[in-house]
Design a protein around this motif. Structure first.
Motif, short mmCIF file in Angstrom:
data_model
loop_
_atom_site.label_atom_id
_atom_site.label_comp_id
_atom_site.label_asym_id
_atom_site.label_seq_id
_atom_site.Cartn_x
_atom_site.Cartn_y
_atom_site.Cartn_z
N THR A 1 -7.93 2.32 0.13
CA THR A 1 -6.40 1.77 0.92
C THR A 1 -6.30 1.72 1.43
N PRO B 1 -3.91 0.73 -6.31
CA PRO B 1 -3.44 1.06 -5.51
C PRO B 1 -3.24 0.89 -3.75
N TRP C 1 0.24 6.58 0.75
CA TRP C 1 -1.23 7.11 0.53
C TRP C 1 -0.94 8.78 0.21
N GLY D 1 -0.97 10.04 -3.10
CA GLY D 1 -1.41 8.85 -3.80
C GLY D 1 -2.61 9.93 -3.74
N TRP E 1 -0.96 4.93 -9.67
CA TRP E 1 -1.83 5.06 -9.06
C TRP E 1 -3.26 5.25 -9.36
N THR F 1 1.46 -1.30 -12.08
CA THR F 1 1.42 -1.64 -10.25
C THR F 1 0.81 -2.90 -10.10
#
Length: 299
Positions: A142, A216, A244, A247, A268, A274
């Motif tokens: 990610t 994500p 982030w 996450g 996430w 998502t």
């Protein structure tokens, strides 16, 4: 004051034609010869204007559209006169646009992305085989995704700038092509990186490894790009970093971080919600390219 000239004590040609001072006007009112010469110059000027009007007509400034011309494919051309492109021509134009977008990307982006994905693989391989391998690998992937998507929002390559906005292809199409190009390249590299990670004996299989980063990565990238387009690249970087970090908190096993990331935990993951939210954010970012950008970029 009488300027010496070939006419002796009379006015010179410049004094007869140009602006007359009080002394010139006083002399002209008493000198018959200078009056005849001044009348001759007036008659010459009137005749020249008449000849110019007959040859060229009345001077009119042409309109902007007439000056540019109705060239097919240009923004000012009439839509009805623009021929519909065949699918082959469209593919050639799309390929040329993608190639130009590659040239506008930072030169260091490709090697940094490759090193980033290689680092994701090494990180996953050096971890003890546990259920957190997919989560850690997903967080690393990610982060690399965010690097690529934020790099396309640099100010000096903004498609909304005056020079780029004057091209036949609108800024929204240019940015969408750039975004799809970077996301497709990162997705392909992430899939390749997931293969050795899943085959190394880790508890997570290939599908679980992909599910750990796909949703994500798209969500965090969508948040960062949308904020970068509608506000500024700095705001986009901060927003992407916050997502982030949330996450990271959602992926932790316990402790205060787990409680902080609890509200982002349902998002996430790689789920329909998502992916739909990430798609909406990316569409919002592309739609933001309709707003003109007149900021002057230095350097």
């Amino acid at each position: 004051m009488i300027t010496p000239n070939s006419h002796g004590a009379h006015l010179s040609e410049d004094q007869l034609i140009g602006e007359r001072d009080p002394g010139t006007r006083a002399h002209l009112s008493t000198c018959a010869e200078c009056q005849v010469r001044a009348e001759g110059w007036r008659n010459t000027a009137v005749a020249a204007r008449q000849v110019s009007a007959e040859l060229a007509g009345e001077f009119r400034t042409p309109s902007f559209d007439a000056l540019l011309g109705d060239v097919a494919g240009m923004p000012w051309a009439a839509p009805a006169e623009v021929p519909r492109r065949a699918w082959r021509e469209s593919l050639v134009l799309t390929a040329a646009l993608a190639r130009m977008q590659l040239r506008l990307l930072p030169r260091a982006l490709i090697p940094l992305s490759a090193l980033g994905f290689a680092g994701c693989v090494l990180l996953a391989l050096r971890m003890p085989h546990s259920g957190s391998t997919a989560a850690v690998f997903g967080l690393a992937v990610t982060l690399v995704f965010q690097l690529g998507t934020l790099a396309i929002c640099l100010p000096h390559t903004d498609p909304r700038l005056e020079l780029f906005a004057a091209l036949p292809i609108p800024p929204t199409v240019v940015f969408a092509c750039r975004l799809v190009l970077v996301l497709a390249a990162d997705t392909a590299l992430a899939l390749l990186a997931s293969l050795p990670t899943s085959e190394s004996g880790a508890t997570a299989g290939f599908s679980a490894m992909v599910a750990g980063w796909l949703g994500p990565a798209l969500l965090a990238s969508g948040v960062g790009v949308a904020c970068a387009v509608w506000r500024s690249p700095q705001v986009g970087s901060i927003a992407g970093a916050v997502v982030w970090l949330l996450g990271v908190a959602a992926s932790s096993d316990s402790g205060p971080a787990r409680r902080i990331g609890a509200f982002v935990e349902p998002l996430w993951s790689t789920s329909a919600v998502t992916l739909a939210l990430a798609a909406v954010l990316l569409v919002v970012a592309v739609a933001g390219m309709r707003r003109p950008q007149y900021s002057v970029v230095v350097g």
